[in-house]
Design an enzyme around this catalytic site. Structure first.
Site, mmCIF file in Angstrom:
data_model
loop_
_atom_site.group_PDB
_atom_site.id
_atom_site.type_symbol
_atom_site.label_atom_id
_atom_site.label_comp_id
_atom_site.label_asym_id
_atom_site.label_seq_id
_atom_site.Cartn_x
_atom_site.Cartn_y
_atom_site.Cartn_z
ATOM 1 N N ASN A 9 0.870 -1.180 0.000
ATOM 2 C CA ASN A 9 0.000 0.000 0.000
ATOM 3 C C ASN A 9 0.909 1.232 0.000
ATOM 4 O O ASN A 9 1.520 1.554 1.017
ATOM 5 C CB ASN A 9 -0.884 -0.035 1.261
ATOM 6 N N TRP A 10 0.991 1.872 -1.158
ATOM 7 C CA TRP A 10 1.930 2.998 -1.293
ATOM 8 C C TRP A 10 1.404 4.268 -0.621
ATOM 9 O O TRP A 10 2.114 5.256 -0.515
ATOM 10 C CB TRP A 10 2.218 3.276 -2.774
ATOM 11 N N LYS A 11 0.147 4.254 -0.211
ATOM 12 C CA LYS A 11 -0.486 5.422 0.431
ATOM 13 C C LYS A 11 -0.292 6.672 -0.441
ATOM 14 O O LYS A 11 -0.271 6.546 -1.660
ATOM 15 C CB LYS A 11 0.050 5.579 1.860
ATOM 16 N N HIS A 95 -9.362 1.166 5.098
ATOM 17 C CA HIS A 95 -8.079 1.323 5.784
ATOM 18 C C HIS A 95 -8.266 2.232 7.000
ATOM 19 O O HIS A 95 -9.059 3.168 6.965
ATOM 20 C CB HIS A 95 -7.039 1.910 4.832
ATOM 21 N N GLU A 97 -6.597 4.579 8.125
ATOM 22 C CA GLU A 97 -6.386 6.012 7.856
ATOM 23 C C GLU A 97 -7.638 6.639 7.253
ATOM 24 O O GLU A 97 -7.950 7.795 7.501
ATOM 25 C CB GLU A 97 -5.152 6.191 6.954
ATOM 26 N N GLU A 167 -5.147 -5.006 10.585
ATOM 27 C CA GLU A 167 -4.114 -3.987 10.783
ATOM 28 C C GLU A 167 -4.358 -3.268 12.105
ATOM 29 O O GLU A 167 -5.151 -2.313 12.154
ATOM 30 C CB GLU A 167 -4.157 -2.962 9.646
ATOM 31 N N GLY A 173 3.026 2.028 10.920
ATOM 32 C CA GLY A 173 4.020 3.102 10.819
ATOM 33 C C GLY A 173 4.763 3.392 12.105
ATOM 34 O O GLY A 173 5.436 4.415 12.227
ATOM 35 N N SER A 213 3.841 -2.350 10.308
ATOM 36 C CA SER A 213 5.301 -2.447 10.506
ATOM 37 C C SER A 213 5.872 -3.792 10.047
ATOM 38 O O SER A 213 6.772 -4.348 10.689
ATOM 39 C CB SER A 213 5.669 -2.167 11.965
ATOM 40 N N GLY A 234 3.036 -1.173 4.251
ATOM 41 C CA GLY A 234 3.055 0.263 3.961
ATOM 42 C C GLY A 234 4.462 0.723 3.646
ATOM 43 O O GLY A 234 4.970 0.551 2.529
ATOM 44 N N GLY A 235 5.137 1.302 4.633
ATOM 45 C CA GLY A 235 6.464 1.912 4.443
ATOM 46 C C GLY A 235 7.453 1.056 3.670
ATOM 47 O O GLY A 235 8.129 1.547 2.754
#
Ligand code: 13P
Length: 251
Positions: A9-11, A95, A97, A167, A173, A213, A234-235
């Site tokens: 997920n590149w956000k 998600h 977010e 999640e 993150g 993470s 993610g990251g």
């Protein structure tokens, strides 16, 4: 047998040229990894270009959100048909977010999941408690609420196309992932809920990814658990090396 699924997920990261560059690198580094299902979810603006780059590869395209209406006066929104025409196979829905910053609710997640399935796309439905909820011992109650209400009314045959992503918000993150035991405990609980809502056979076929993470050095032990069927990253999905290593550590 559930195939491991690793989704990036590149956000809200990567311009179009940056997205094309990353997709090209991944296409090269991951060409020989057919045992793992690989999905990348760039921002809307990059979907079409990334879709072209990975068209003949073993990497599938996903979007990060969608609107449930077919078309019309919904300024700023993107429909399922638009995502399909850009080459998407998967769509992330609900998600944390989006739940936290953009008023996503179980109700909107449910409408989106149904719209996605109707269009022949595959939803990745995200669920998970925040830190306060976990500290208060409410993690299972919150996840049950997310699962039961986000999936309400989805029939058995469609449920086979759904992937769940657990999640925990406190792990996103933060560099603090859920331990393999914490992840397995919740994944097993989710599979139990699916057994109650559907049946044991179907619940045994639905994939449940873990997200929060995930890194090359913790993926192996997470997926060693019986109910952890992959990861939503993610990251670490923003760099070709780390995403490639995550996938390769699943082999
Ligand atoms: P991180 O891997 O950066 O913790 O993000 C997880 C996530 O939110 C994936 O959807």
């Amino acid at each position: 047998m559930r195939k491991i699924i690793i989704a990036g997920n590149w956000k809200m990261n990567k311009t179009i040229p940056e997205s094309i560059e990353l997709a090209n690198l991944l296409k090269r580094s991951l060409y020989d990894t057919s045992e793992v299902e690989i999905v990348i979810c760039p921002p809307f603006t990059s979907l079409s270009d990334v879709g072209e780059v990975i068209m003949d590869s073993n990497i599938k395209l996903g979007a990060q959100d969608v609107h449930w209406e077919k078309e019309g006066a919904f300024t700023g929104e993107v429909s399922c048909a638009m995502l399909k025409s850009a080459g998407c196979v998967y769509v992330i829905i609900g998600h944390s977010e989006r739940r936290q910053y953009f008023t996503e609710t179980n109700g909107t997640v449910n409408k989106k999941a149904k719209a996605v399935l109707k269009e022949g796309l595959r939803p990745i439905v995200c669920v998970g408690e925040n830190l306060e909820e976990r500290k208060k011992g409410r993690a299972f109650e919150i996840v049950k609420d997310h699962i039961v209400n986000s999936l309400s009314g989805i029939p058995n045959e469609d449920m086979l196309k759904v992937t769940i992503a657990y999640e925990p918000v406190w792990a996103i993150g933060t560099g603090v992932n859920a331990t393999k035991d914490e992840a397995e405990e919740m994944h097993k609980y989710i599979r139990g809920l699916l057994t109650e809502m559907y049946d044991k056979e179907l619940a045994g076929e639905v994939r449940i990814q873990y997200g929060g993470s995930v890194k090359p050095d913790n993926i192996r032990e997470l997926i060693s658990e019986p109910d952890v069927d992959g990861a939503l990253v993610g990251g670490a999905s923003l760099k070709a090396d780390s995403f490639t290593d995550i996938v390769k550590n699943c082999l």
